[in-house]
Design a protein around this motif. Sequence first.
Motif, PDB file in Angstrom:
ATOM      1  N   GLN A 132       5.641 -20.450  -3.655  1.00  0.00           N
ATOM      2  CA  GLN A 132       5.536 -21.665  -4.462  1.00  0.00           C
ATOM      3  C   GLN A 132       4.548 -21.362  -5.579  1.00  0.00           C
ATOM      4  N   PRO A 133       4.413 -22.243  -6.555  1.00  0.00           N
ATOM      5  CA  PRO A 133       3.457 -21.975  -7.630  1.00  0.00           C
ATOM      6  C   PRO A 133       2.064 -21.663  -7.080  1.00  0.00           C
ATOM      7  N   GLY A 134       1.479 -20.596  -7.583  1.00  0.00           N
ATOM      8  CA  GLY A 134       0.166 -20.157  -7.132  1.00  0.00           C
ATOM      9  C   GLY A 134       0.206 -19.049  -6.102  1.00  0.00           C
ATOM     10  N   THR A 135       1.390 -18.703  -5.579  1.00  0.00           N
ATOM     11  CA  THR A 135       1.536 -17.642  -4.588  1.00  0.00           C
ATOM     12  C   THR A 135       1.669 -16.298  -5.294  1.00  0.00           C
ATOM     13  N   ILE A 136       0.972 -15.294  -4.779  1.00  0.00           N
ATOM     14  CA  ILE A 136       1.157 -13.919  -5.231  1.00  0.00           C
ATOM     15  C   ILE A 136       1.560 -13.080  -4.023  1.00  0.00           C
ATOM     16  N   TYR A 137       2.508 -12.160  -4.233  1.00  0.00           N
ATOM     17  CA  TYR A 137       2.784 -11.165  -3.201  1.00  0.00           C
ATOM     18  C   TYR A 137       2.770  -9.802  -3.855  1.00  0.00           C
ATOM     19  N   ILE A 138       2.285  -8.825  -3.101  1.00  0.00           N
ATOM     20  CA  ILE A 138       2.088  -7.486  -3.628  1.00  0.00           C
ATOM     21  C   ILE A 138       2.857  -6.505  -2.754  1.00  0.00           C
ATOM     22  N   LEU A 139       3.731  -5.757  -3.372  1.00  0.00           N
ATOM     23  CA  LEU A 139       4.526  -4.745  -2.672  1.00  0.00           C
ATOM     24  C   LEU A 139       3.787  -3.415  -2.797  1.00  0.00           C
ATOM     25  N   ASP A 140       2.761  -3.250  -1.972  1.00  0.00           N
ATOM     26  CA  ASP A 140       1.871  -2.097  -2.078  1.00  0.00           C
ATOM     27  C   ASP A 140       2.298  -0.919  -1.200  1.00  0.00           C
ATOM     28  N   GLN A 141       3.372  -1.104  -0.433  1.00  0.00           N
ATOM     29  CA  GLN A 141       3.860  -0.047   0.464  1.00  0.00           C
ATOM     30  C   GLN A 141       5.332   0.273   0.196  1.00  0.00           C
ATOM     31  N   HIS A 142       5.792  -0.007  -1.035  1.00  0.00           N
ATOM     32  CA  HIS A 142       7.207   0.179  -1.365  1.00  0.00           C
ATOM     33  C   HIS A 142       8.076  -0.592  -0.366  1.00  0.00           C
ATOM     34  N   ASP A 143       7.618  -1.791  -0.028  1.00  0.00           N
ATOM     35  CA  ASP A 143       8.238  -2.617   1.007  1.00  0.00           C
ATOM     36  C   ASP A 143       9.695  -2.960   0.675  1.00  0.00           C
ATOM     37  N   LYS A 144      10.568  -2.722   1.629  1.00  0.00           N
ATOM     38  CA  LYS A 144      11.941  -3.211   1.540  1.00  0.00           C
ATOM     39  C   LYS A 144      11.876  -4.710   1.803  1.00  0.00           C
ATOM     40  N   HIS A 145      12.447  -5.527   0.898  1.00  0.00           N
ATOM     41  CA  HIS A 145      12.282  -6.976   1.033  1.00  0.00           C
ATOM     42  C   HIS A 145      13.489  -7.736   0.505  1.00  0.00           C
ATOM     43  N   ILE A 146      13.553  -8.996   0.886  1.00  0.00           N
ATOM     44  CA  ILE A 146      14.603  -9.897   0.422  1.00  0.00           C
ATOM     45  C   ILE A 146      13.908 -11.069  -0.253  1.00  0.00           C
TER      46      ILE A 146
END
Length: 134
Positions: free
Chosen positions: A80-94
């Motif tokens: 939601q607004p204000g959320t950050i996510y960081i793909l720091d492990q080359h994460d496989k994601h959806i």
Amino acid sequence: MIVRNLQEAEQGNRRIVSEGWESTRLLLKNDNMGFSFHITTIYEGADLHLHYQNHLESVYCMSGEGEVETVEDGKVYPIQPGTIYILDQHDKHILRAKTEMKMACVFNPPLHGKEVHNAQGAYELEAEEVSDNK
């Protein structure tokens, strides 16, 4: 100093449109900053299977709602607004968009400009560059 305007960039060759998303690339490899910066729109209902094998990414949600799921462990995180996510492990994601989401994204190494996801959901390390330097 580099100064760019989002609305102007959206009208030029910095705007890339693909299935489920579009991205305006405001800062790219040829700007020599060591990272790229994009404003990306994830369309409502998008269900994107991604795996940035060649890049690290941080994503900040400016508007909209959705979720990101890590494939390895099945954990689902609301966005939601204000959320950050960081793909720091080359994460496989959806990445799933419940509503249209506007995201600010940073990639390292930087993108060239014309990248779209390959069959594995990744960006290639080499791609066509955006030629304008406004």
